[in-house]
Design an enzyme around this catalytic site. Structure first.
Site, PDB file in Angstrom:
ATOM      1  N   ASP A 154       0.781  -0.922   0.056  1.00 59.50           N
ATOM      2  CA  ASP A 154       0.063  -0.067   0.126  1.00 59.50           C
ATOM      3  C   ASP A 154       0.823   1.377  -0.027  1.00 59.50           C
ATOM      4  OD1 ASP A 154      -1.775   2.031   0.264  1.00 59.50           O
ATOM      5  OD2 ASP A 154      -2.571   1.383   2.396  1.00 59.50           O
ATOM      6  N   ASP A 188       0.359 -12.399 -16.299  1.00 60.21           N
ATOM      7  CA  ASP A 188       1.739 -12.192 -16.691  1.00 60.21           C
ATOM      8  C   ASP A 188       1.898 -11.055 -17.713  1.00 60.21           C
ATOM      9  OD1 ASP A 188       1.923 -14.374 -14.865  1.00 60.21           O
ATOM     10  OD2 ASP A 188       3.013 -15.310 -16.196  1.00 60.21           O
ATOM     11  N   GLU A 386      -5.072 -25.698 -19.791  1.00 59.63           N
ATOM     12  CA  GLU A 386      -4.787 -24.475 -19.221  1.00 59.63           C
ATOM     13  C   GLU A 386      -5.673 -23.269 -19.297  1.00 59.63           C
ATOM     14  OE1 GLU A 386      -0.771 -21.813 -18.032  1.00 59.63           O
ATOM     15  OE2 GLU A 386      -0.596 -23.416 -19.581  1.00 59.63           O
TER      16      GLU A 386
END
Length: 413
Positions: A154, A188, A386
């Site tokens: 944060d 990703d 996947e």
């Protein structure tokens, strides 16, 4: 009453999970499930958010194994007395393997964690097992992990977290830190991170304790809101009613922020926001993370209706195989480029269960049925993959993939 026999794809899902089960060995102290034994870079490794999802699916047929899948990650939770990263106390590592970096464990990853879904997994396993002792065992560890996010992710201390990277020898350049941040999100190469810059996070003494993206991500904060809800439930099981009240208050505060700041009324969708201006990053396109507020119960009814319209629109997310990771309308959409378009069953699961949560059960059932029918080979003899091409149903990337199998078991009918 006779039980309905399991569908062929559900049997295949169980077979996939059991085949990918690996026993404790080396640095792996508990049994767990690898993403796929069919892909050499996955074989033998336990990933964090894979494990949370796998535990949810496995709990449907083997609660003791589901508990072990969760414990396997918490076995290596960073402790305050860590000789290498005490500033990361409470963090869950991204991925564990038989050997760690000190013994040439190249895939073992301490550079980042993964999205916070552990409390959800523990609650789901408790619901299947009724094991209050398991909840009491895990509750303080879950709290430590949850609080780590706010201590180390944060940047501006406003209670809204960012994905980031750890202080680690491998996170030694801005580009490496940005890569670790993207891995931490689990997405990703998602287009929302194409222009992301990395910032230093410092403690009160000025010491760098981590790195954060210059954007606050809607999925991360929706997951954290859901974690607070699950922590509140788990606190009651653990005999901590005061904690439960705290988590409930924090959940309400975070919900209000997401509704007010991460939703763009002009486009009817949720987005990450710029850390400095608070502006939704609309120009980066609509993507599936904007559906997570429905799964987490964050969206208002009006917001949910607008998101629902996008999720069922064939020009957006209502594709041949529904719920691509990037909207078909986005200039960044690619049907075969990992997190820039293919359908991942976990994100489809979150979107579909989100629709059901807000009462759009017919839409949810229709999307789930199209996913089962149109993802190539899912109802046949082909392995569970996947991800899938949203336009053709073509199987993509790793075969025999565990989290696809796990959440297929829990997908609404």
């Amino acid at each position: 009453m006779l039980r309905q026999p399991p569908a062929a794809e559900e049997v295949k899902a169980v077979q996939t999970l059991v085949t990918n089960w690996r026993g404790a060995a080396g640095r792996l102290r508990s049994d767990g499930i690898t993403p796929s034994i069919s892909y050499k870079w996955f074989t033998g490794g336990f990933w964090a958010w894979d494990s949370w999802k796998q535990a949810v699916g496995v709990a449907r047929f083997d609660a003791p194994l589901a508990k072990s899948v969760i414990r396997a990650m918490f076995d290596h939770q960073v402790r305050p007395d860590s000789p290498t990263r005490p500033q990361d106390a409470g963090m869950i590592l991204d991925v564990l393997f038989y050997n760690d970096p000190s013994t040439d464990g190249g895939n073992w990853n301490e550079r980042n964690t993964k999205p916070p879904l552990a409390a959800w997994a523990v609650w789901e396993v408790f619901g299947r097992s009724g094991d209050a002792a398991f909840v009491k065992e895990l509750y303080p560890k879950l709290v430590a992990y949850h609080e780590w996010w706010y201590r180390n992710r944060d940047h501006d201390r406003d209670g809204i977290a960012e994905y980031g990277a750890t202080v680690d020898p491998l996170n030694n350049t801005d580009e490496e830190r940005r890569a670790a941040m993207a891995w931490e999100s689990g997405m990703d190469n998602a287009p929302r991170f194409d222009a992301t810059r990395m910032l230093e996070n410092r403690d009160a003494s000025g010491k760098v304790v981590g790195y954060a993206a210059d954007q606050e991500s809607v999925d991360l904060n929706a997951y954290l809101k859901a974690e607070k809800d699950y922590l509140a439930k788990l606190a009651l099981v653990a005999g901590r009613p005061g904690d439960a009240a705290r988590w409930t208050r924090e959940s309400a505060t975070l919900s209000r922020f997401i509704q007010r700041h991460m939703y763009d009324s002009a486009t009817g969708f949720f987005y990450d926001i710029d850390l400095t201006t608070g502006r939704p990053l609309v120009e980066r396109g609509r993507a599936i993370e904007g559906a997570i507020p429905l799964w987490a119960g964050v969206a208002s009814r009006t917001q949910a209706a607008a998101v629902r319209d996008k999720l069922v629109d064939p020009a957006e997310f209502g594709t041949f195989v529904p719920m691509p990771t990037v909207s078909k309308s986005s200039p960044y959409f690619s049907a075969t480029a990992y997190w820039r378009g293919p359908v991942w069953l976990d994100q489809a699961y979150f979107a579909i269960t989100g629709l059901s949560r807000y009462g759009y059960r017919a839409d949810a059932s229709s999307a789930a049925e199209r996913l089962r029918s149109n993802a190539s080979g899912l109802r046949g003899d082909a392995p569970i993959h996947e991800n899938y091409n949203p336009l053709t149903g073509e199987r993509l990337n790793s075969s025999n993939f565990s989290w696809s199998a796990a959440l297929l078991l829990d997908l609404p009918h």
